[in-house]
Design an enzyme around this catalytic site. Sequence first.
Site, PDB file in Angstrom:
ATOM      1  N   SER A 139      -3.665   6.370  14.322  1.00 36.83           N
ATOM      2  CA  SER A 139      -3.823   7.275  13.614  1.00 36.83           C
ATOM      3  C   SER A 139      -4.363   8.470  14.676  1.00 36.83           C
ATOM      4  O   SER A 139      -4.876   8.281  15.708  1.00 36.83           O
ATOM      5  CB  SER A 139      -5.075   7.224  12.618  1.00 36.83           C
ATOM      6  OG  SER A 139      -5.895   8.323  12.206  1.00 36.83           O
ATOM      7  N   ALA A 140      -4.040   9.833  14.014  1.00 38.75           N
ATOM      8  CA  ALA A 140      -4.581  10.884  14.987  1.00 38.75           C
ATOM      9  C   ALA A 140      -6.179  11.035  15.247  1.00 38.75           C
ATOM     10  O   ALA A 140      -6.675  11.384  15.973  1.00 38.75           O
ATOM     11  CB  ALA A 140      -4.074  12.181  14.270  1.00 38.75           C
ATOM     12  N   TYR A 185     -14.148   3.153  11.528  1.00 34.29           N
ATOM     13  CA  TYR A 185     -12.763   3.090  10.948  1.00 34.29           C
ATOM     14  C   TYR A 185     -11.796   3.663  12.327  1.00 34.29           C
ATOM     15  O   TYR A 185     -10.931   2.974  12.760  1.00 34.29           O
ATOM     16  CB  TYR A 185     -12.347   4.056  10.086  1.00 34.29           C
ATOM     17  CG  TYR A 185     -10.694   4.315   9.656  1.00 34.29           C
ATOM     18  CD1 TYR A 185      -9.949   3.049   9.510  1.00 34.29           C
ATOM     19  CD2 TYR A 185     -10.285   5.549   9.927  1.00 34.29           C
ATOM     20  CE1 TYR A 185      -8.689   3.477   9.378  1.00 34.29           C
ATOM     21  CE2 TYR A 185      -8.711   5.589   9.985  1.00 34.29           C
ATOM     22  CZ  TYR A 185      -8.090   4.611   9.366  1.00 34.29           C
ATOM     23  OH  TYR A 185      -6.551   4.827   9.446  1.00 34.29           O
ATOM     24  N   ASN A 209      -3.094  -8.468   0.895  1.00 32.28           N
ATOM     25  CA  ASN A 209      -4.072  -9.215   0.112  1.00 32.28           C
ATOM     26  C   ASN A 209      -4.301  -8.660  -1.165  1.00 32.28           C
ATOM     27  O   ASN A 209      -5.211  -9.128  -2.019  1.00 32.28           O
ATOM     28  CB  ASN A 209      -5.439  -9.612   1.052  1.00 32.28           C
ATOM     29  CG  ASN A 209      -5.958  -8.316   1.348  1.00 32.28           C
ATOM     30  OD1 ASN A 209      -5.448  -7.252   0.877  1.00 32.28           O
ATOM     31  ND2 ASN A 209      -7.183  -8.500   2.079  1.00 32.28           N
ATOM     32  N   LYS A 248      -9.082   1.524  15.247  1.00 35.82           N
ATOM     33  CA  LYS A 248      -7.582   2.001  15.290  1.00 35.82           C
ATOM     34  C   LYS A 248      -7.473   2.128  16.946  1.00 35.82           C
ATOM     35  O   LYS A 248      -6.461   1.392  17.451  1.00 35.82           O
ATOM     36  CB  LYS A 248      -7.299   3.246  14.717  1.00 35.82           C
ATOM     37  CG  LYS A 248      -7.152   3.222  13.389  1.00 35.82           C
ATOM     38  CD  LYS A 248      -6.071   2.512  12.928  1.00 35.82           C
ATOM     39  CE  LYS A 248      -5.905   1.990  11.665  1.00 35.82           C
ATOM     40  NZ  LYS A 248      -4.802   1.085  11.243  1.00 35.82           N
ATOM     41  N   GLY A 284       0.675  -1.333  -0.013  1.00 36.10           N
ATOM     42  CA  GLY A 284      -0.078  -0.145   0.115  1.00 36.10           C
ATOM     43  C   GLY A 284       0.814   1.118  -0.076  1.00 36.10           C
ATOM     44  O   GLY A 284       2.198   1.292   0.005  1.00 36.10           O
TER      45      GLY A 284
HETATM   46  P1  NAD Z   1      -3.253   1.418   1.911  1.00 36.87           P
HETATM   47  O1  NAD Z   1      -4.883   0.976   1.684  1.00 36.87           O
HETATM   48  O2  NAD Z   1      -2.547   1.903   0.772  1.00 36.87           O
HETATM   49  O3  NAD Z   1      -2.418   0.194   2.346  1.00 36.87           O
HETATM   50  C1  NAD Z   1      -3.252  -0.783   3.234  1.00 36.87           C
HETATM   51  C2  NAD Z   1      -2.794  -2.201   2.728  1.00 36.87           C
HETATM   52  O4  NAD Z   1      -3.232  -3.466   3.456  1.00 36.87           O
HETATM   53  C3  NAD Z   1      -3.242  -2.351   1.164  1.00 36.87           C
HETATM   54  O5  NAD Z   1      -2.131  -2.631   0.419  1.00 36.87           O
HETATM   55  C4  NAD Z   1      -4.297  -3.317   1.320  1.00 36.87           C
HETATM   56  O6  NAD Z   1      -4.125  -4.436   0.284  1.00 36.87           O
HETATM   57  C5  NAD Z   1      -3.771  -4.134   2.792  1.00 36.87           C
HETATM   58  N1  NAD Z   1      -4.702  -4.879   3.491  1.00 36.87           N
HETATM   59  C6  NAD Z   1      -5.817  -4.551   3.915  1.00 36.87           C
HETATM   60  N2  NAD Z   1      -6.554  -5.447   4.484  1.00 36.87           N
HETATM   61  C7  NAD Z   1      -5.821  -6.613   4.475  1.00 36.87           C
HETATM   62  C8  NAD Z   1      -5.866  -7.773   5.096  1.00 36.87           C
HETATM   63  N3  NAD Z   1      -6.842  -8.364   5.609  1.00 36.87           N
HETATM   64  N4  NAD Z   1      -5.020  -8.727   4.916  1.00 36.87           N
HETATM   65  C9  NAD Z   1      -3.706  -8.231   3.851  1.00 36.87           C
HETATM   66  N5  NAD Z   1      -3.601  -6.993   3.544  1.00 36.87           N
HETATM   67  C10 NAD Z   1      -4.614  -6.170   3.969  1.00 36.87           C
HETATM   68  O7  NAD Z   1      -3.375   2.557   2.940  1.00 36.87           O
HETATM   69  P2  NAD Z   1      -2.206   3.208   3.785  1.00 36.87           P
HETATM   70  O8  NAD Z   1      -2.624   4.640   3.584  1.00 36.87           O
HETATM   71  O9  NAD Z   1      -1.056   2.792   3.161  1.00 36.87           O
HETATM   72  O10 NAD Z   1      -2.171   3.023   5.272  1.00 36.87           O
HETATM   73  C11 NAD Z   1      -1.515   2.208   6.163  1.00 36.87           C
HETATM   74  C12 NAD Z   1      -1.941   2.213   7.317  1.00 36.87           C
HETATM   75  O11 NAD Z   1      -2.045   3.336   8.111  1.00 36.87           O
HETATM   76  C13 NAD Z   1      -3.503   1.804   7.549  1.00 36.87           C
HETATM   77  O12 NAD Z   1      -3.508   0.865   8.757  1.00 36.87           O
HETATM   78  C14 NAD Z   1      -4.245   2.983   7.687  1.00 36.87           C
HETATM   79  O13 NAD Z   1      -5.378   2.863   8.538  1.00 36.87           O
HETATM   80  C15 NAD Z   1      -2.896   3.676   8.621  1.00 36.87           C
HETATM   81  N6  NAD Z   1      -3.219   5.123   8.620  1.00 36.87           N
HETATM   82  C16 NAD Z   1      -3.302   5.742   7.467  1.00 36.87           C
HETATM   83  C17 NAD Z   1      -3.657   6.985   6.970  1.00 36.87           C
HETATM   84  C18 NAD Z   1      -3.571   7.775   5.825  1.00 36.87           C
HETATM   85  O14 NAD Z   1      -4.105   8.978   5.652  1.00 36.87           O
HETATM   86  N7  NAD Z   1      -3.206   7.151   4.649  1.00 36.87           N
HETATM   87  C19 NAD Z   1      -3.604   7.859   8.444  1.00 36.87           C
HETATM   88  C20 NAD Z   1      -3.528   7.215   9.609  1.00 36.87           C
HETATM   89  C21 NAD Z   1      -3.549   5.834   9.668  1.00 36.87           C
HETATM   90  C1  UD1 Z   2      -9.368  11.692   7.145  1.00 36.80           C
HETATM   91  C2  UD1 Z   2     -10.327  10.924   8.210  1.00 36.80           C
HETATM   92  C3  UD1 Z   2      -9.386  10.417   9.248  1.00 36.80           C
HETATM   93  C4  UD1 Z   2      -8.383   9.940   8.719  1.00 36.80           C
HETATM   94  C5  UD1 Z   2      -7.653  10.930   7.943  1.00 36.80           C
HETATM   95  C6  UD1 Z   2      -6.159  10.192   7.209  1.00 36.80           C
HETATM   96  C7  UD1 Z   2     -12.715  11.605   7.522  1.00 36.80           C
HETATM   97  C8  UD1 Z   2     -14.079  12.370   8.308  1.00 36.80           C
HETATM   98  N1  UD1 Z   2     -11.482  11.671   8.368  1.00 36.80           N
HETATM   99  O1  UD1 Z   2      -9.379  12.956   8.032  1.00 36.80           O
HETATM  100  O2  UD1 Z   2     -10.397   9.419   9.892  1.00 36.80           O
HETATM  101  O3  UD1 Z   2      -7.457   9.582   9.907  1.00 36.80           O
HETATM  102  O4  UD1 Z   2      -8.268  11.169   6.788  1.00 36.80           O
HETATM  103  O5  UD1 Z   2      -5.673  11.040   6.751  1.00 36.80           O
HETATM  104  O6  UD1 Z   2     -12.596  11.188   6.484  1.00 36.80           O
HETATM  105  N2  UD1 Z   2     -11.380  18.449   2.460  1.00 36.80           N
HETATM  106  C9  UD1 Z   2     -12.253  19.146   1.797  1.00 36.80           C
HETATM  107  N3  UD1 Z   2     -12.429  18.529   0.237  1.00 36.80           N
HETATM  108  C10 UD1 Z   2     -12.033  17.223  -0.158  1.00 36.80           C
HETATM  109  C11 UD1 Z   2     -11.543  16.386   1.028  1.00 36.80           C
HETATM  110  C12 UD1 Z   2     -10.965  16.855   2.149  1.00 36.80           C
HETATM  111  O7  UD1 Z   2     -12.273  20.334   1.840  1.00 36.80           O
HETATM  112  O8  UD1 Z   2     -12.503  16.853  -1.045  1.00 36.80           O
HETATM  113  C13 UD1 Z   2     -11.021  18.765   3.730  1.00 36.80           C
HETATM  114  C14 UD1 Z   2     -11.616  18.305   4.998  1.00 36.80           C
HETATM  115  O9  UD1 Z   2     -12.896  19.096   5.161  1.00 36.80           O
HETATM  116  C15 UD1 Z   2     -10.417  18.560   6.015  1.00 36.80           C
HETATM  117  C16 UD1 Z   2      -9.126  18.561   5.206  1.00 36.80           C
HETATM  118  O10 UD1 Z   2      -9.592  18.824   3.554  1.00 36.80           O
HETATM  119  O11 UD1 Z   2     -10.738  19.727   6.539  1.00 36.80           O
HETATM  120  C17 UD1 Z   2      -8.414  17.102   5.135  1.00 36.80           C
HETATM  121  O12 UD1 Z   2      -9.226  16.079   4.942  1.00 36.80           O
HETATM  122  P1  UD1 Z   2      -8.839  14.736   4.701  1.00 36.80           P
HETATM  123  O13 UD1 Z   2      -7.938  14.741   3.849  1.00 36.80           O
HETATM  124  O14 UD1 Z   2     -10.061  13.848   4.253  1.00 36.80           O
HETATM  125  O15 UD1 Z   2      -8.422  14.393   5.934  1.00 36.80           O
HETATM  126  P2  UD1 Z   2      -8.737  14.511   7.692  1.00 36.80           P
HETATM  127  O16 UD1 Z   2     -10.185  15.241   7.420  1.00 36.80           O
HETATM  128  O17 UD1 Z   2      -7.794  14.790   8.644  1.00 36.80           O
END
Ligand code: NAD
Ligand code: UD1
Length: 341
Positions: A125-126, A152, A33, A156, A11
């Site tokens: 996550s925050a 979601y 997966n 976490k 991912g």
């Molecule tokens: P992503 O979807 O790109 O990566 C997650 C990966 O996990 C994917 O490749 C997916 O195929 C795999 N996966 C999901 N369920 C699975 C399962 N049951 N078995 C095996 N593989 C599985 O997401 P990401 O943005 O890289 O996020 C990675 C982690 O960080 C996640 O746990 C996410 O919740 C956390 N996180 C992400 C963000 C964000 O904004 N991207 C913010 C805070 C926390």
């Molecule tokens: C979102 C998730 C949060 C997750 C985080 C990961 C929601 C409600 N929350 O948070 O659970 O941990 O992503 O990065 O989805 N915005 C727009 N237009 C858009 C998209 C976003 O104005 O099309 C604004 C939002 O209102 C926010 C800011 O951009 O103020 C950031 O949004 P986003 O990237 O979705 O992140 P989070 O809201 O922080």
Amino acid sequence: MRRVLVTGGAGYIGSHTCLELLNAGFEITVVDNLSNSTEESLQRVSTLTGKEIAFVEVDLQDVRGLDTVFSKGDFETVIHFAALKAVGESVSQPLQYYQNNVTGTINLCQAMQSHGVTDLVFSSSATVYGLPKILPLTEQSETLIHEVTNPYGRTKLMVEFVLKDWQRACPEMNIALLRYFNPVGAHVSGQIGEDPSGLPNNLLPYVSQVAVGKLEKLGVFGDDYETSDGTGVRDYIHVVDLAVGHVLAVKKLSEKPGVVTYNLGTGIGYSVFQIIAAFEEASGRKIPFEILPRRTGDIAACYADPSLAKLELGWTANRGIQEMCVDGWRWQSNNPNGYAS
Ligand code: NAD
Ligand code: UD1
């Protein structure tokens, strides 16, 4: 040399972390997966680093498959990214989210336990802070499950509790809970990056798809928040800085600290309008937008106090907002259709 198992390594954040782990001399095996990724990301990481990645297509629900991976691996550390992460989908399909994210983690922990693997880094996550009462958020800020705004986010926080209880019962375990703020951008090569399926939920992927011409205009979710310009403020962090944080967390676990929790953010908040301006500058493209109503569950502002990670991991985010946008744009413009380009 430490051998690391990376779940969800194909991912977005996982692939960037694999690259940093390989460059730091770790040997890695990825299980994924491919529900939200393709193996192409890992092939590109291999090409960029000139190093091999062992990949096994396994779902964390597949207990036997996991056991086989551990039997063959002799891992010292697990970095656990694998999860479903779409907030809206988690509201309409909560059981799928609890099953995948909570049960999947428990399956992983059981496999670690039966194979004597003691070190785990978890992607939190925050979002676990819910509605922030005081900013910036420190690791001591309250995390109340009923204040987390969606299923979601609750998966976490629930996993954080599961892992803390596990470590209390098994003090030999060492666990790093990394609370990410808003990961954005891409590796400087433009070869790997975020590849959302369908319409992006998050701001930066949406803005970059508008810039590249795939989407017509951005909807700004509310301009009446109590922030400097009325739009939502977030702590955006370059994904490569985040990836480096994982390498340092793995090293920290070798000091056998028990459970440690770190905010990974920059400490600086940017508004939606500031992001639009920064991306316009980085891309040289205009980002048309319209103001829409607030998005349900959104908060006005959220940013980290990242000083504990600096003190205990020696980690700071070095890349600023301009670099996040320039690198994100390089990935998007080189790969308008993501890995399918
Ligand atoms: P992503 O979807 O790109 O990566 C997650 C990966 O996990 C994917 O490749 C997916 O195929 C795999 N996966 C999901 N369920 C699975 C399962 N049951 N078995 C095996 N593989 C599985 O997401 P990401 O943005 O890289 O996020 C990675 C982690 O960080 C996640 O746990 C996410 O919740 C956390 N996180 C992400 C963000 C964000 O904004 N991207 C913010 C805070 C926390
Ligand atoms: C979102 C998730 C949060 C997750 C985080 C990961 C929601 C409600 N929350 O948070 O659970 O941990 O992503 O990065 O989805 N915005 C727009 N237009 C858009 C998209 C976003 O104005 O099309 C604004 C939002 O209102 C926010 C800011 O951009 O103020 C950031 O949004 P986003 O990237 O979705 O992140 P989070 O809201 O922080």
